[in-house]
Write an enzyme that holds these catalytic residues in place. Sequence first.
Site, PDB file in Angstrom:
ATOM      1  CG  ASN A  25      -4.766  -4.578 134.859  1.00  0.00           C
ATOM      2  OD1 ASN A  25      -5.061  -4.050 133.795  1.00  0.00           O
ATOM      3  ND2 ASN A  25      -5.194  -5.792 135.193  1.00  0.00           N
ATOM      4  NE  ARG A  47      19.032  -9.582 136.777  1.00  0.00           N
ATOM      5  CZ  ARG A  47      18.597 -10.720 137.294  1.00  0.00           C
ATOM      6  NH1 ARG A  47      18.144 -11.692 136.513  1.00  0.00           N
ATOM      7  NH2 ARG A  47      18.593 -10.903 138.597  1.00  0.00           N
ATOM      8  CG  ASP A  56      18.340 -15.312 136.046  1.00  0.00           C
ATOM      9  OD1 ASP A  56      18.177 -14.655 137.084  1.00  0.00           O
ATOM     10  OD2 ASP A  56      18.080 -16.528 135.949  1.00  0.00           O
ATOM     11  CD  GLU A 104      20.777 -13.176 139.795  1.00  0.00           C
ATOM     12  OE1 GLU A 104      20.215 -13.353 140.890  1.00  0.00           O
ATOM     13  OE2 GLU A 104      20.574 -13.901 138.792  1.00  0.00           O
TER      14      GLU A 104
END
Length: 626
Positions: A156, A355, A357, A386
């Site tokens: 954070n 990338r 999925d 993937e």
Amino acid sequence: MANVIKYNSWNTNFKSPFGALKTNESSTIKVECSKAFDVCDIKLIIEKEDENLNPIVVRELDLQQTKELDDVREYSIEVAPLEQPATYYYFFVVELNLYGENRTLFYGKQPNNGMICEYNYENLNKYQLTVYEDYKVPSWFKEGTLYHIFVDRFNNGNRNGKADNIKKNSFIYGNWDDTPMYIKDKDGEILRWDFHGGNLKGIINKLGYLKKLGVTVIYLSPIFEAVSNHKYDTGDYKKIDPMFGDEKIFKELIDKAAEKGMSVVLDGVFSHVGADSIYFNRFGNYDSIGAYQSEDSPYRSWFNFKEGPEEYQSWWGIKSLPNTNELEPSFMDYIIHGEDSVINKWMKMGVKGWRLDVADELPTEFIKELKKEARKNDDESIVIGEVWEDASNKISYGERRTYLLGDQLDSVLGYPFRDNLVSFLNGEIAAWQLNDFFMTIKENYPSEAFKSNLNLLSSHDIIRIKTALDSDKELLKLAILTQMSFEGVPYIYYGDEAGLEGGKDPENRKTYPWKNEDMEIMDFYRHCSQFRNRNKVFTLGDTYFIYTDSDDVFAYVRYDKEDSELVLINRSTDKQSINIDIKADYLEEVSVKYSVINNGEKIEPIDNRFNIDIDGKSYKIFKIWK
């Protein structure tokens, strides 16, 4: 009966060149046959599959006798280039006279190695031959190190440490290091999504840390607006989730990462969207006419409805994730082809790749078009898939996938690398079996694909590597050392380098333990990363696998024209004494001059063989001098 012919696809004396072939590349196939057999004919049969996976004979070639030795005859054939990219299969048919009777024998590949075996035709295990269009993966990727960040759990960046733009009906943890959990109803459905407050500012603040770790590629889990903490339920592909930041902050991240030599890769989730999205709008939370709300919605054709809005196709039956029709023209335009498509919008901002999925659930044509569009934006861009298995021969939904033939994926996630390495380190398979596995992948993958394979140890979908190795730090170090010295791209899942543990989701998605890192593991990761970057043979070189005389010692040589490095990994708790021959096609007579990182230990060969002692649960790396 003993095999009539001898052949080994892993030995260049029998098949040259080794492994996959380019479309313009010929090859030589040789077999040996004992003179004890009255052989009439030897044929090489090369096949590929039709759309229903039925074999089609492409070539039927007669091998010709080319050499006669004392007790064997050599047969060979020059195979002209197979000009169509495809996954081919081949086997041998031998006609012979045995005890006055004509016999037909079929020979294919032994399981898990390159040697030949006799089969009945019905259960014939054929050799694979991958033929691909020549391509190059950008060096920034295949010579780099990738770091995977699950954004909500990394850092954070707000001074007050509080989460931004908290979502309605969400659960916010009281402390950064709280253990994640799901709040579910009696049916297992998630009632409230949980957040720790990680954001893009937090990543910007840690770029220096990533630089010291040796990271050159930052892969972000989905960052687009969505209800969940993981963001695989996309609400709006063209908007950064407000809890993570906005476009200005994202652009700052891209630019500051580039200043430190790091590229940003995004997670593209295109096989489904969220039911709570601008496109489907099941709950009416968006100011749009979603596909769920009306047949007149501009997004209606993106989805498959059965009867009424309540019945629609969804990802693995999860109603919150309606499936998309990826090849529907308006969806293709929105994601890929349009001037302000999802791909174009973010790549114009500086994103270097995607990338994809669940690549198995994306149509081949969709991946091809996405790859073309990405390369139009940036000819140095990359597309990762993937894929959980051997990506060169994967069958999904009745289709043989062609990911690695040159026009689709540059790289895939190396789950097989991880699974087999863990099995070896945990004592479930022997070193020779691990070698056989890697040789099979190396044979099946184009060279560029093998060098670009993402060698992961953990991810957000599996248990963390330290947990998989039963929290054994010495075995963990061996896994890290292998990852960092192996051919391919190291893939670090955030927190692995800090010794973070975790079982299945959500335990594998804990927050990064800032100020509570395991510094022993951290220092070892940095050491291995620096060692890899100092010795270019580990990023650029080829690999020669060595079969040791111990089930517990895994060995390989990384080599190029200038350097050769022998890597030894001993998983056993006991010291191992091995005797190995590292003479290979690329080496003439060799001798080990000194150890690279083992205190200058020097070993000289005896008849080109080396006697090496290696302590329990340890490794050694030697530089090989000709």
